[in-house]
Design a protein around this motif. Structure first.
Motif, PDB file in Angstrom:
ATOM      1  N   LEU A 200       8.062  49.950 -15.787  1.00  0.00           N
ATOM      2  CA  LEU A 200       8.899  49.091 -16.602  1.00  0.00           C
ATOM      3  C   LEU A 200       8.128  48.682 -17.857  1.00  0.00           C
ATOM      4  CD1 LEU A 200      11.553  47.411 -16.841  1.00  0.00           C
ATOM      5  CD2 LEU A 200      10.340  45.570 -15.647  1.00  0.00           C
ATOM      6  N   PHE A 201       8.618  49.098 -19.019  1.00  0.00           N
ATOM      7  CA  PHE A 201       8.030  48.727 -20.302  1.00  0.00           C
ATOM      8  C   PHE A 201       8.861  47.583 -20.888  1.00  0.00           C
ATOM      9  CE2 PHE A 201       6.076  52.688 -19.586  1.00  0.00           C
ATOM     10  CZ  PHE A 201       5.029  52.882 -20.497  1.00  0.00           C
ATOM     11  N   CYS A 202       8.197  46.514 -21.303  1.00  0.00           N
ATOM     12  CA  CYS A 202       8.898  45.350 -21.851  1.00  0.00           C
ATOM     13  C   CYS A 202       8.150  44.786 -23.049  1.00  0.00           C
ATOM     14  CB  CYS A 202       9.027  44.242 -20.801  1.00  0.00           C
ATOM     15  SG  CYS A 202      10.056  44.649 -19.388  1.00  0.00           S
ATOM     16  N   ALA A 203       8.912  44.243 -23.986  1.00  0.00           N
ATOM     17  CA  ALA A 203       8.333  43.522 -25.123  1.00  0.00           C
ATOM     18  C   ALA A 203       8.175  42.050 -24.763  1.00  0.00           C
ATOM     19  CB  ALA A 203       9.217  43.672 -26.348  1.00  0.00           C
ATOM     20  N   GLU A 204       7.209  41.418 -25.386  1.00  0.00           N
ATOM     21  CA  GLU A 204       6.973  39.989 -25.186  1.00  0.00           C
ATOM     22  C   GLU A 204       6.488  39.355 -26.487  1.00  0.00           C
ATOM     23  OE1 GLU A 204       5.714  39.538 -20.484  1.00  0.00           O
ATOM     24  OE2 GLU A 204       4.118  39.608 -21.976  1.00  0.00           O
ATOM     25  N   GLY A 205       6.415  38.036 -26.486  1.00  0.00           N
ATOM     26  CA  GLY A 205       5.790  37.312 -27.582  1.00  0.00           C
ATOM     27  C   GLY A 205       6.662  37.084 -28.798  1.00  0.00           C
ATOM     28  N   GLY A 206       7.929  37.530 -28.751  1.00  0.00           N
ATOM     29  CA  GLY A 206       8.784  37.391 -29.929  1.00  0.00           C
ATOM     30  C   GLY A 206       8.452  38.455 -30.959  1.00  0.00           C
TER      31      GLY A 206
END
Length: 541
Positions: A200-206
């Motif tokens: 699972l690849f996810c973006a974070e931090g805005g």
């Protein structure tokens, strides 16, 4: 061959990259701009060709009245069962506790269309993607939005099974599979099955300077079964403030026919005024969020990492099995408006170009004056992305206004709050046409020339307008013959047309600067303007 980042310059955010056979495709967010979802194709990852957009009918998406930076968020492109699948959001609320959005699905057997009518999926959260498991089952994976003030609004990653027979979700199967790291704001999920494991690849931090991408994996798709990578962040520039590329994160993984791995990510390239720090503020990204591609390798314990470190590289080795793709050397454009349809580089806001807005063909783009450039409903604006820091753009305008409420000209535009333009209008005191320059800066409107507005001689049919963009600043020129140009004497700060400037006061800051042609008639008499010989010419960096 070498991949030189960014591969898709100028407002090409949230890339969803896939491979079908020997061809790679990237789908990007378009937000309030029409048509919806931007598509490119390549066989070498170096040179990319623009394709027709899949959302080109009002029946597929209705964005009239959408707020700036609403609309199409983070489309997901996939290929399975002999056809392309595209999941996209239509976001109706940008600021505040709520993010009212509806997720849709369209399909096509050919990437160039025709694409189907949309199937409404759900509204749980944005950044939805469709995962096709190797057992034939399908799942929607998405960010989950929580509007309650006592919870974090980014409420983890939700997975829901999709029934292919009914082409509907099974809500009873909805479950949270991961809540992200302590960086928070987990979004943009893409799920892959590699060597029997789910990644699972996810973006974070805005999607700002703190942006990053992280990876988790599991042997099942059970609730809360994923564990994060010990090598995270997978990609980020939070701790590389002097890197050429910034904000890398949200994106998608792809393999090559020979087994190499690459990752397409959003990115941005800030510039600074001479009196500014290079770290705070980190800069101004007038070209918006772009697309970069990084090479990926795998650790001995089965985790993906970016070659060269998580800060990424400006120049990357192309795939060994790349097939050279023909594409223009840059994004310069000349349009004589002979065709009966707008070229692929042109965009309108929220709704398609039709007879209510104007017409094109036979050497002329005709725009019918409608609302101001602040209007979210009825606006006659045709524009294209800034895709270089330095460029000239010019056009001829034929316009005979009868009052000062009628205006037509050349605009540099970010959103309804921040824009400027040089335009032809009527001066009731001098009883003649004049050229004026104005700027809207968070709804502070300034007319720069006022009593110095340039009078247009009665015998001049075509007024030529030009903008000169030079990274940090830009200005406007005029000509009465298309050859001898005169500076209108207004130098504007380009930062006002950047995500980073808009982000200081407004929650929707996801697009980039455009240069375009507009006609306004606030008197409601449908005054029309004719535009001829548009030219956008990029200058060497």
């Amino acid at each position: 061959m070498k991949i030189e980042n960014p591969v898709l310059p100028g407002f090409n955010a949230d890339p969803s990259m896939i491979r079908v056979g020997d061809t790679y495709y990237i789908a990007n967010s378009t937000f309030e701009w029409w048509p919806g979802v931007r598509l490119h194709e390549s066989k070498d990852m170096v040179h990319w060709r623009l394709l027709p957009s899949p959302l080109n009918r009002r029946s597929q998406i209705d964005m009239r009245g959408n707020p700036s930076s609403g609309g199409v968020w983070a489309p997901d492109l996939s290929y399975a069962d002999g056809k392309f699948w595209l999941v996209y959001s239509d976001v109706k609320i940008v600021n505040g506790a709520f993010k009212d959005c509806t997720n849709y699905l369209v399909t096509a057997e050919d990437i160039r269309g025709p694409w189907s009518e949309p199937i409404r999926i759900n509204g749980v959260g944005f950044d939805a993607s469709l995962f096709h498991d190797d057992d034939g089952r399908k799942y929607l994976v998405q960010q989950t939005w929580d509007f309650r003030e006592y919870n974090h609004p980014f409420d983890g990653i939700t997975l829901t099974e999709f029934d292919v027979e009914t082409m509907r979700l099974r809500p009873e199967t909805e479950r949270t599979i991961w809540r992200g790291t302590d960086v928070k704001l987990v979004e943009g999920p893409h799920l892959y099955k590699i060597n029997g494991m789910y990644y699972l690849f996810c973006a974070e931090g805005g999607t700002v300077w703190t942006h990053q991408e992280v990876v988790a994996r599991s042997s099942t798709l059970d609730a809360m079964s994923f564990e994060g990578s010990p090598y995270d962040p997978f990609i980020s520039n939070f701790d590389t403030p002097r890197s050429y590329l910034q904000k890398q994160g949200h994106g998608a993984l792809v393999d090559t026919p020979s087994g190499e791995w690459y990752y397409a990510s959003l990115c941005a390239r800030p510039w600074h005024h001479e009196n500014e720090s290079v770290t705070d503020p980190r800069g101004w990204c007038t070209l918006g969020r772009e697309t970069s591609i990084q090479k990926v390798e795998w650790t001995d314990d089965g985790w993906p990492v970016v070659v060269g470190g998580h800060g990424g590289q400006r120049v990357v080795e192309a795939p060994q099995d790349a097939i050279e793709t023909e594409a223009p050397a840059d994004h310069s454009q000349h349009d004589d408006f002979e065709a009966s349809q707008l070229a692929l580089d042109w965009n309108t806001l929220r709704v398609p170009f039709d007879e209510s807005m104007g017409s094109v063909g036979g050497g002329t783009l005709t725009l019918r004056g409608q609302g101001s450039l602040c209007n979210l409903f009825d606006l006659s604006l045709v524009a294209r992305r800034w895709q270089a820091f330095d460029f000239d753009a010019s056009v001829g305008v034929r316009f005979d206004p009868t009052n000062y409420r009628q205006m037509a000209g050349l605009t540099n535009y970010y959103n309804d709050l921040c824009w400027s333009w040089a335009f032809v209008t009527w001066d009731e005191k001098r009883q003649c046409r004049v050229i004026e320059v104005a700027q809207n800066d968070f709804n502070t409107y300034t007319s720069f020339l006022r009593d110095r507005a340039v009078p247009v001689p009665d015998d001049v049919e075509t007024v030529w307008l030009r903008t000169r963009v030079r990274t940090q600043t830009y200005g406007y020129d005029y000509s009465f013959d298309g050859e001898q140009w005169h500076d209108l004497g207004v130098e504007l700060d380009a930062k006002i047309l950047s995500d980073d400037y808009v982000n200081q006061r407004y929650g929707g800051f996801f697009t980039g600067a455009f240069v375009g042609l507009a006609a306004v008639d606030l008197s409601g008499y449908d005054a029309t303007a004719e535009f001829v010989d548009f030219d956008y010419r990029e200058l060497s960096e």
